[in-house]
Design a protein around this motif. Sequence first.
Motif, PDB file in Angstrom:
ATOM      1  N   TYR A   1       0.884  -1.165  -0.003  1.00 37.76           N
ATOM      2  CA  TYR A   1       0.002   0.005   0.091  1.00 37.76           C
ATOM      3  C   TYR A   1       1.073   1.205  -0.059  1.00 37.76           C
ATOM      4  O   TYR A   1       0.347   2.218  -0.709  1.00 37.76           O
ATOM      5  N   GLY A   2       1.818   1.290   0.509  1.00 39.09           N
ATOM      6  CA  GLY A   2       2.932   2.386   0.600  1.00 39.09           C
ATOM      7  C   GLY A   2       3.248   2.703  -0.739  1.00 39.09           C
ATOM      8  O   GLY A   2       3.333   3.909  -1.027  1.00 39.09           O
ATOM      9  N   ALA A   3       3.694   1.532  -1.622  1.00 35.58           N
ATOM     10  CA  ALA A   3       4.296   1.760  -2.935  1.00 35.58           C
ATOM     11  C   ALA A   3       3.078   2.296  -3.757  1.00 35.58           C
ATOM     12  O   ALA A   3       3.144   3.181  -4.519  1.00 35.58           O
ATOM     13  N   ASP A   4       1.744   1.959  -3.562  1.00 38.71           N
ATOM     14  CA  ASP A   4       0.575   2.242  -4.217  1.00 38.71           C
ATOM     15  C   ASP A   4       0.455   3.784  -4.023  1.00 38.71           C
ATOM     16  O   ASP A   4       0.046   4.744  -4.819  1.00 38.71           O
ATOM     17  N   LEU A   5       0.625   4.050  -2.567  1.00 35.94           N
ATOM     18  CA  LEU A   5       0.457   5.479  -2.134  1.00 35.94           C
ATOM     19  C   LEU A   5       1.435   6.513  -2.968  1.00 35.94           C
ATOM     20  O   LEU A   5       0.874   7.529  -3.482  1.00 35.94           O
ATOM     21  N   SER A   6       2.575   5.859  -3.280  1.00 36.08           N
ATOM     22  CA  SER A   6       3.860   6.871  -3.821  1.00 36.08           C
ATOM     23  C   SER A   6       3.217   6.714  -5.228  1.00 36.08           C
ATOM     24  O   SER A   6       3.400   7.942  -5.871  1.00 36.08           O
ATOM     25  N   TYR A   7       2.599   5.808  -5.935  1.00 34.74           N
ATOM     26  CA  TYR A   7       2.246   5.768  -7.334  1.00 34.74           C
ATOM     27  C   TYR A   7       1.251   6.851  -7.295  1.00 34.74           C
ATOM     28  O   TYR A   7       1.307   7.597  -8.585  1.00 34.74           O
ATOM     29  N   THR A   8      -0.007   6.804  -6.527  1.00 35.64           N
ATOM     30  CA  THR A   8      -1.034   7.756  -6.783  1.00 35.64           C
ATOM     31  C   THR A   8      -0.294   9.033  -6.628  1.00 35.64           C
ATOM     32  O   THR A   8      -0.906  10.150  -7.278  1.00 35.64           O
ATOM     33  N   SER A   9       0.494   9.306  -5.553  1.00 35.95           N
ATOM     34  CA  SER A   9       1.035  10.864  -5.273  1.00 35.95           C
ATOM     35  C   SER A   9       1.728  11.361  -6.513  1.00 35.95           C
ATOM     36  O   SER A   9       1.635  12.335  -6.962  1.00 35.95           O
ATOM     37  N   ILE A  10       2.797  10.329  -7.076  1.00 35.28           N
ATOM     38  CA  ILE A  10       3.520  11.025  -8.203  1.00 35.28           C
ATOM     39  C   ILE A  10       2.611  11.311  -9.422  1.00 35.28           C
ATOM     40  O   ILE A  10       2.724  12.137  -9.981  1.00 35.28           O
ATOM     41  N   PHE A  11       1.385  10.686  -9.543  1.00 34.83           N
ATOM     42  CA  PHE A  11       0.438  10.806 -10.645  1.00 34.83           C
ATOM     43  C   PHE A  11      -0.628  11.939 -10.351  1.00 34.83           C
ATOM     44  O   PHE A  11      -1.639  11.981 -10.830  1.00 34.83           O
TER      45      PHE A  11
END
Lengths: 162, 299
Positions: free
Chosen positions: B100-110
């Motif tokens: 979920y942390g990596a998903d959070l990074s992905y959503t934030s970058i986009f």
Amino acid sequence: MDKIICNSIKEKYMNASVKKIVAPFLFLSVILGISTASLAQCNGFTKKKCIPLLTPFIHNGQLNSASFMPGENAELLMSFYSGQEYRLLISGQEVLGNIQFKVMDSDRKLLYDNKEHGNVKYWDFNVKSTQQLIVEVIVPEQKVDNNLTQSGCVAVLVGFKK
Amino acid sequence: MNNSFSKIVLGTIISVSSLALYSCGGDGKEDSGMTAADSAASNVTNLKAQKVFYAIPSPIEMSKIIKDGGANYNKEILNPIENISKYSSNAKKAFNLGIYGADLSYTSIFDQTQESMFYMGNCKKLADGLGITGAFTPEMISRIESNSNNKDSLLVIISDSYLATDAYLKENDRANVSGLVIAGGWMEGLYISTRIAKTNPKNEVILKSISEQKLSLINLIALIESYPADDGVTEVLNDLKAINSIYGGVSQTSTPSEGETTSKEGTPTVGKGGEIKATPEQIAAIITKVDEIRTKWIK
């Protein structure tokens, strides 16, 4: 009378046995407690004094810090991607003096030595291709008048540019 | 025996007192080294501390590479928010905190603010479930809300959360849990890349990024191996080694480090030249294996 003496010996023996069992646990918990507190202090030093020096780079979220004695060395291994800009930051508590760090490629060919750049705490760089680099951290030896040497915290941090 | 026991107790009192005195020293003392009690303890710390640190690139960095590679945002490839109710064991909580942390990074970058808030909420729940305090605090959530339109600030806050998680777990003798979180984050970064590669098989940047995970994986395995083995650590190690068996065949060429160049901003470019390149068959095998392992962990 014999019974009283016998009970007293038994009690003494029991106490000694309990102490034998309890003592190592007590000692171990104290040592573990101190080492955990020491790590927490080290992490505190890293967060307060070192992380701000990474700005404007973003750290990778891993806290690589430990307590070192003078004369001790450590290495950090990490892969770095081409096309990204990095800041490598190595900082130690004042008591340890100037921390030296060397950056080498995977064949241990020297790419950078902060001793040749006024013992700076960080270095910004890019890599030609994605590769593994080795960072060697050297805590200087100290001449002391007595046998007491002080340990201190050293933080090794990596940040990348936003 | 009485005498030696008294010595141990006395030593205990002195050590604890010294530590307490030092701890009360405040900020001013923090930078001035450690006391005798700490010095005495440092041998133990040094025995415990790894003299070799293995660092793994952040999931934020992975997401940045994915975006730089021209990939479009795709919500469907992320671990669904509602899956959180499935995670009851500590190993699953830790691994999925990384995911979920990596998903959070992905959503934030986009710049997907709303999605970022959902994933941050899930990270907080899993961190709470693992007893991690100080990483995803209400203050941090407020900071995210007030910086929702400032991506740079958002990434710093997320990065601070990762750091607080890592610090808390290491300070509390749970570095193995930290290893699972890091492994979950790495796995999700690779999974997202493989999904993009599956739908865009000609995206060279993404294919290169997948190939180059060969190096991070070696460090990740070494990092996890340095922690005490438990069921979660053993399972993750087996999973990583299964992926590594594919990466073992991925070719890597290199030219010696020479001819340092400097950018116009003065930043040097150093190190070896060369490339790491997986064949289409190897990429396909990585896609399949990562999907299989990730599916096992998120279900």
